[in-house]
Design an enzyme around this catalytic site. Structure first.
Site, PDB file in Angstrom:
ATOM      1  N   ASP A  37       0.841  -1.186   0.000  1.00  0.00           N
ATOM      2  CA  ASP A  37       0.000   0.000   0.000  1.00  0.00           C
ATOM      3  C   ASP A  37       0.880   1.242   0.000  1.00  0.00           C
ATOM      4  O   ASP A  37       2.083   1.171   0.266  1.00  0.00           O
ATOM      5  CB  ASP A  37      -0.911   0.013   1.236  1.00  0.00           C
ATOM      6  N   ASP A  58       3.390   1.842  -5.020  1.00  0.00           N
ATOM      7  CA  ASP A  58       2.545   2.694  -5.860  1.00  0.00           C
ATOM      8  C   ASP A  58       2.206   1.873  -7.090  1.00  0.00           C
ATOM      9  O   ASP A  58       3.058   1.649  -7.955  1.00  0.00           O
ATOM     10  CB  ASP A  58       3.301   3.966  -6.249  1.00  0.00           C
ATOM     11  N   VAL A  59       0.957   1.417  -7.184  1.00  0.00           N
ATOM     12  CA  VAL A  59       0.602   0.479  -8.250  1.00  0.00           C
ATOM     13  C   VAL A  59       0.657   1.099  -9.636  1.00  0.00           C
ATOM     14  O   VAL A  59       0.659   0.383 -10.638  1.00  0.00           O
ATOM     15  CB  VAL A  59      -0.797  -0.150  -8.022  1.00  0.00           C
ATOM     16  N   ASN A  85      -5.879  -5.708  -5.792  1.00  0.00           N
ATOM     17  CA  ASN A  85      -7.091  -5.146  -5.204  1.00  0.00           C
ATOM     18  C   ASN A  85      -7.137  -3.621  -5.251  1.00  0.00           C
ATOM     19  O   ASN A  85      -8.225  -3.039  -5.286  1.00  0.00           O
ATOM     20  CB  ASN A  85      -7.200  -5.602  -3.746  1.00  0.00           C
ATOM     21  N   TYR A 154     -15.544   4.517 -13.645  1.00  0.00           N
ATOM     22  CA  TYR A 154     -15.199   3.409 -12.749  1.00  0.00           C
ATOM     23  C   TYR A 154     -15.677   2.090 -13.362  1.00  0.00           C
ATOM     24  O   TYR A 154     -14.926   1.101 -13.388  1.00  0.00           O
ATOM     25  CB  TYR A 154     -15.847   3.623 -11.387  1.00  0.00           C
ATOM     26  N   LYS A 158     -13.351  -1.165 -14.534  1.00  0.00           N
ATOM     27  CA  LYS A 158     -13.533  -2.519 -14.007  1.00  0.00           C
ATOM     28  C   LYS A 158     -13.865  -3.510 -15.122  1.00  0.00           C
ATOM     29  O   LYS A 158     -13.537  -4.698 -15.026  1.00  0.00           O
ATOM     30  CB  LYS A 158     -14.599  -2.517 -12.921  1.00  0.00           C
ATOM     31  N   VAL A 189     -20.231  -3.022  -0.893  1.00  0.00           N
ATOM     32  CA  VAL A 189     -19.856  -3.362   0.477  1.00  0.00           C
ATOM     33  C   VAL A 189     -19.753  -2.051   1.260  1.00  0.00           C
ATOM     34  O   VAL A 189     -19.179  -1.080   0.764  1.00  0.00           O
ATOM     35  CB  VAL A 189     -18.506  -4.112   0.516  1.00  0.00           C
ATOM     36  N   THR A 191     -17.880  -0.384   3.010  1.00  0.00           N
ATOM     37  CA  THR A 191     -16.569   0.121   3.411  1.00  0.00           C
ATOM     38  C   THR A 191     -16.581   1.640   3.245  1.00  0.00           C
ATOM     39  O   THR A 191     -17.586   2.239   2.863  1.00  0.00           O
ATOM     40  CB  THR A 191     -15.473  -0.481   2.524  1.00  0.00           C
TER      41      THR A 191
END
Length: 260
Positions: A37, A58-59, A85, A154, A158, A189, A191
């Site tokens: 992360d 850093d993805v 993820n 978004y 995906k 979810v 979150t």
């Protein structure tokens, strides 16, 4: 057969939310986990609590991926499981899209996943630093399969994760990498990200209130409830396990039927 004892895993975006839940579930199944992360303090705490290690990542950066995967392999002694993820969602009507927000979602959700696949496959294939094959699980979304208002870009990112998954699985098979590649489609979810989405679509006037937005999602879901972090984490553990040994190149809906 979902026992992952002796296996090693890296989870991106593992410092909170779904990623944290997935890291904890993999560890509970016996895997040794590297939490990756940008949020160093939170990530270290999660890693320490599950007996794993933390990797700053850093993805969106190729060099960061190379360094992060190398650090994970050195610390864990190999890499058997990669969970891509990390992702972001910025709500907007199509008519109000901001170019900078679009680029940010593309970079994190699409480029980040693509680079994860690149370095995961390179590491796990026979000539890689780990070299024993393995499993990659990408996190897409039910948004890839439905037309939910306010999340056009978004949803597009995906959908791209789904396509990346299938092509990577085919290449892995054709080239004898020994790596299975699948993705999951999480439903909503509650979150921080999920709650933010409910608030955002209400503010855009798409629903009367955040509660109405949540109610609309539940109404579209045959199971009659929102998803939980555990629901998503359990699906990742399944796909990472030998129970899913002949599951490859697919997207697994974990959405209570919302996207059917």
């Amino acid at each position: 057969m979902t026992d992952l004892s002796g296996r090693t895993a890296l989870v991106t975006g593992g410092a909170q939310g779904l990623g944290e839940g997935m890291a904890r579930a993999l560890a509970a199944a016996g895997a040794t986990v590297a939490v990756a992360d940008l949020k160093d303090d939170q990530g270290v705490k999660v890693a320490e609590s599950i007996g794993g290690t933390f990797v700053h990542l850093d993805v969106t950066d190729d060099a960061s991926w190379e360094a992060g995967v190398t650090a994970a392999v050195d610390s864990l002694g190999g890499l058997d499981i990669l969970v891509n993820n990390a992702g972001i969602e910025i709500t907007s009507l199509v008519t109000e899209l901001d170019a900078a927000d679009v680029k940010k979602m593309l970079e994190v959700n699409v480029l980040g996943t693509a680079l994860g696949l690149k370095h995961g496959l390179r590491t796990m294939r026979p000539d890689g630093a780990s070299g024993k094959g393995g499993v990659i699980v990408n996190v897409a979304s039910v948004a890839a399969t439905i037309a939910f208002p306010g999340i056009s870009v978004y949803s597009a990112t995906k959908s791209a994760v789904d396509r990346l998954t299938r092509v990577a699985a085919m290449e892995s098979g054709k080239l004898g990498y020994g790596v299975r590649v699948n993705c999951i489609y999480p439903g909503l979810v509650p979150t921080e990200m999920g709650a933010g989405l409910a608030n955002d679509v209400a503010q855009l006037g798409l629903f009367e209130s955040p509660e109405a937005a949540v109610g609309g999602v539940v109404e579209l879901t045959p199971s009659g409830r929102l998803g939980t972090v555990e629901d998503m984490a359990n699906a990742v553990v399944f796909l990472a396990s030998d129970q899913a040994a002949f599951v490859n190149g697919v997207g697994l809906p974990v959405d209570g039927g919302m996207g059917m």
